[in-house]
Design a protein around this motif. Structure first.
Motif, mmCIF file in Angstrom:
data_model
loop_
_atom_site.group_PDB
_atom_site.id
_atom_site.type_symbol
_atom_site.label_atom_id
_atom_site.label_comp_id
_atom_site.label_asym_id
_atom_site.label_seq_id
_atom_site.Cartn_x
_atom_site.Cartn_y
_atom_site.Cartn_z
ATOM 1 N N GLY A 164 0.785 -1.224 0.000
ATOM 2 C CA GLY A 164 0.000 0.000 0.000
ATOM 3 C C GLY A 164 0.815 1.271 0.000
ATOM 4 N N SER A 165 2.139 1.160 -0.168
ATOM 5 C CA SER A 165 2.992 2.350 -0.127
ATOM 6 C C SER A 165 2.953 3.151 -1.424
ATOM 7 N N GLY A 166 2.511 2.533 -2.528
ATOM 8 C CA GLY A 166 2.439 3.219 -3.818
ATOM 9 C C GLY A 166 3.506 2.797 -4.806
ATOM 10 N N LYS A 167 4.344 1.822 -4.439
ATOM 11 C CA LYS A 167 5.459 1.444 -5.314
ATOM 12 C C LYS A 167 4.981 0.801 -6.611
ATOM 13 N N SER A 168 3.972 -0.069 -6.558
ATOM 14 C CA SER A 168 3.459 -0.691 -7.783
ATOM 15 C C SER A 168 2.722 0.328 -8.648
ATOM 16 N N THR A 169 2.015 1.248 -8.019
ATOM 17 C CA THR A 169 1.341 2.309 -8.774
ATOM 18 C C THR A 169 2.361 3.160 -9.525
ATOM 19 N N LEU A 170 3.489 3.433 -8.881
ATOM 20 C CA LEU A 170 4.550 4.206 -9.542
ATOM 21 C C LEU A 170 5.109 3.441 -10.732
ATOM 22 N N LEU A 171 5.308 2.141 -10.582
ATOM 23 C CA LEU A 171 5.814 1.325 -11.691
ATOM 24 C C LEU A 171 4.811 1.312 -12.841
ATOM 25 N N ARG A 172 3.540 1.151 -12.509
ATOM 26 C CA ARG A 172 2.495 1.125 -13.536
ATOM 27 C C ARG A 172 2.381 2.481 -14.235
ATOM 28 N N ALA A 173 2.663 3.557 -13.508
ATOM 29 C CA ALA A 173 2.644 4.882 -14.125
ATOM 30 C C ALA A 173 3.772 5.006 -15.143
ATOM 31 N N ILE A 174 4.946 4.454 -14.819
ATOM 32 C CA ILE A 174 6.060 4.471 -15.761
ATOM 33 C C ILE A 174 5.710 3.643 -17.003
ATOM 34 N N ALA A 175 5.029 2.517 -16.790
ATOM 35 C CA ALA A 175 4.633 1.651 -17.904
ATOM 36 C C ALA A 175 3.540 2.268 -18.753
ATOM 37 N N GLY A 176 2.777 3.203 -18.184
ATOM 38 C CA GLY A 176 1.647 3.783 -18.902
ATOM 39 C C GLY A 176 0.344 3.081 -18.606
ATOM 40 N N THR A 217 20.085 -6.987 -2.039
ATOM 41 C CA THR A 217 20.977 -7.855 -2.801
ATOM 42 C C THR A 217 20.991 -7.551 -4.296
ATOM 43 N N LEU A 218 19.919 -6.978 -4.836
ATOM 44 C CA LEU A 218 19.822 -6.770 -6.280
ATOM 45 C C LEU A 218 20.190 -5.359 -6.742
ATOM 46 N N ALA A 219 19.899 -4.368 -5.926
ATOM 47 C CA ALA A 219 19.874 -2.993 -6.423
ATOM 48 C C ALA A 219 21.235 -2.338 -6.560
ATOM 49 N N ASP A 220 21.388 -1.540 -7.625
ATOM 50 C CA ASP A 220 22.434 -0.529 -7.672
ATOM 51 C C ASP A 220 21.985 0.658 -6.821
ATOM 52 N N LYS A 221 20.673 0.920 -6.887
ATOM 53 C CA LYS A 221 20.091 2.044 -6.152
ATOM 54 C C LYS A 221 18.719 1.639 -5.642
ATOM 55 N N ILE A 222 18.461 1.946 -4.368
ATOM 56 C CA ILE A 222 17.171 1.640 -3.752
ATOM 57 C C ILE A 222 16.376 2.930 -3.594
ATOM 58 N N VAL A 223 15.080 2.848 -3.897
ATOM 59 C CA VAL A 223 14.157 3.946 -3.648
ATOM 60 C C VAL A 223 13.157 3.456 -2.604
ATOM 61 N N VAL A 224 13.242 3.998 -1.396
ATOM 62 C CA VAL A 224 12.341 3.590 -0.312
ATOM 63 C C VAL A 224 11.106 4.469 -0.364
ATOM 64 N N ILE A 225 9.937 3.830 -0.451
ATOM 65 C CA ILE A 225 8.670 4.549 -0.600
ATOM 66 C C ILE A 225 7.750 4.198 0.558
ATOM 67 N N ASP A 226 7.078 5.198 1.099
ATOM 68 C CA ASP A 226 6.061 4.970 2.130
ATOM 69 C C ASP A 226 4.981 6.031 1.990
ATOM 70 N N LYS A 227 3.746 5.605 2.036
ATOM 71 C CA LYS A 227 2.594 6.508 1.953
ATOM 72 C C LYS A 227 2.653 7.402 0.719
ATOM 73 N N GLY A 228 3.101 6.819 -0.391
ATOM 74 C CA GLY A 228 3.100 7.529 -1.661
ATOM 75 C C GLY A 228 4.199 8.533 -1.851
ATOM 76 N N ALA A 229 5.165 8.575 -0.935
ATOM 77 C CA ALA A 229 6.254 9.546 -1.036
ATOM 78 C C ALA A 229 7.599 8.844 -0.918
ATOM 79 N N ILE A 230 8.598 9.371 -1.596
ATOM 80 C CA ILE A 230 9.947 8.822 -1.499
ATOM 81 C C ILE A 230 10.562 9.249 -0.164
ATOM 82 N N GLN A 231 11.018 8.267 0.596
ATOM 83 C CA GLN A 231 11.646 8.543 1.886
ATOM 84 C C GLN A 231 13.158 8.743 1.754
ATOM 85 N N GLN A 232 13.801 7.935 0.911
ATOM 86 C CA GLN A 232 15.248 8.051 0.722
ATOM 87 C C GLN A 232 15.656 7.305 -0.538
#
Length: 360
Positions: free
Chosen positions: A39-51, A199-214
């Motif tokens: 519910g943090s919004g991470k999948s919605t953000l991915l779907r927005a990038i996909a269109g 383990t996978l990321a070059d860069k991590i985007v931490v998301i909570d409540k629809g906003a980027i935390q770090q």
């Protein structure tokens, strides 16, 4: 391949704002992981990038081209879903090459690109099978192969390993890392599993409540979280937190105390923080040592989890707070034991009690 840039992107469903003013740059060839709770919004953000979701405001650029209002099929992205989404009546080869068939690519080209992707994923011996005759891991490879044959600018992966068992997830994580190195592709990966992110990321985007935390490299976020949410979300077991009070400060250090635990000295400037201020002290389980006959905070062992090379102990302090410690796998301890806890004061984190932001 291409980079991705989001400028002040927001997304509303009616009056509900699920993405808040997202600003993010993803470089060409990076493996970026969006991580956060359900519910943090991470999948919605991915779907927005996909269109697959229209953004409500802001701009989305892929390869420096504004695609905010461009059809998904024209954005140069390929998406791998959690559910695989394979056609059950089609063979592996036909599933992987379906997008090329729709675009009317010649059969010879379809066959060449499909076989090349199958060889990369080591499923070339499965091309004649249907999805019903494949294991979960094999189906996931087919879904990834379907994305590869499209030769997209950006790969989007929405929790692709969540349907696999634990052992297979570990193996597939390694395969995805190898695939990224081999293709040199820009990949954006969504997960709620912080182990996958670390383990996978070059860069991590931490998301909570629809906003980027770090945003940052995995070890940077683990070692220098900007707030309490990031500190507790990354790391397994998660960071211990104690309620403390400021009792002394200099230009470069703060001294805090926790009831029935002791005093702690943290390197921080403490600007604007008065004596008696309620704060939160954080420290990783690896920074806690346990003994049965030495000085330290008194505690009772409540839970012992033996994981082979590591033992996780949950202890309750006299103040009522629980502290988790990680010990060697063969360390002899049983629930109910009276112990003493010593905390490494070189690896402490301090947070404001109200804003939960890190005090530097």
């Amino acid at each position: 391949m291409a980079g991705v840039r989001l400028e002040n992107v927001s997304k509303h469903f009616g009056k509900l704002e699920v993405l808040h003013d997202i600003n993010l740059s993803i470089e060409d060839g990076e493996f970026v992981v969006f991580v956060g709770p359900s519910g943090s919004g991470k999948s919605t953000l991915l779907r927005a990038i996909a269109g697959l979701e229209n953004i409500s405001s802001g701009r989305l650029l892929i390869d420096d081209v504004d695609v905010s209002n461009v059809d998904p099929s024209q954005r140069g992205v390929a998406m791998v879903f959690q559910s695989y989404a394979l056609y059950p009546h089609m063979s592996v080869q036909d599933n992987m090459g379906f997008s090329l068939l729709i675009s009317r690519a010649p059969k010879a080209e379809r066959d060449d690109r499909t076989k090349a992707a199958a060889q990369i994923l080591k499923i070339d011996h499965l091309l004649a099978r249907t999805p019903g005759k494949l294991s979960g891991g094999q189906r996931q490879r087919v879904a990834i192969g379907r994305a590869i044959v499209r030769e997209p600018k950006v790969f989007l992966l929405d929790e692709p390993l969540s349907n696999l068992d634990a052992a297979l997830r570990v193996g597939m994580r390694a395969e995805l890392a190898k695939l990224h190195r081999r293709l040199g592709a820009t990949m954006i990966y969504v997960t709620h599993d912080q182990t996958e992110a670390m383990t996978l990321a070059d860069k991590i985007v931490v998301i909570d409540k629809g906003a980027i935390q770090q945003i940052g490299a995995p070890i940077e976020l683990y070692s220098n979280p900007v707030n309490l949410f990031v500190a507790q979300f990354l790391g397994s077991p998660c960071m211990n937190i104690l309620n403390v009070t400021l009792i002394k400060k200099t230009n470069s250090t703060l001294v805090v105390t926790a009831p029935n635990v002791g005093e702690f000295t943290i390197a921080a400037n403490g600007v604007g923080i008065g004596y008696g201020t309620a704060l939160k002290l954080g420290f990783r389980p690896a920074s806690v040592s346990i003994s049965e006959n030495s000085e330290g905070a008194c505690a009772i062992v409540q839970v012992v989890e033996r994981l082979g090379d590591q033992t996780i102990c949950v202890c309750t302090l006299a103040c009522g707070s629980d502290v988790t410690a990680t010990m060697s796998g063969d360390w002899p301890i049983k629930p109910g034991a009276d112990v003493c806890l010593a905390i490494n004061q070189d690896r402490l984190h301090l947070f404001h009690a109200e804003s939960c932001e890190t005090i530097n």
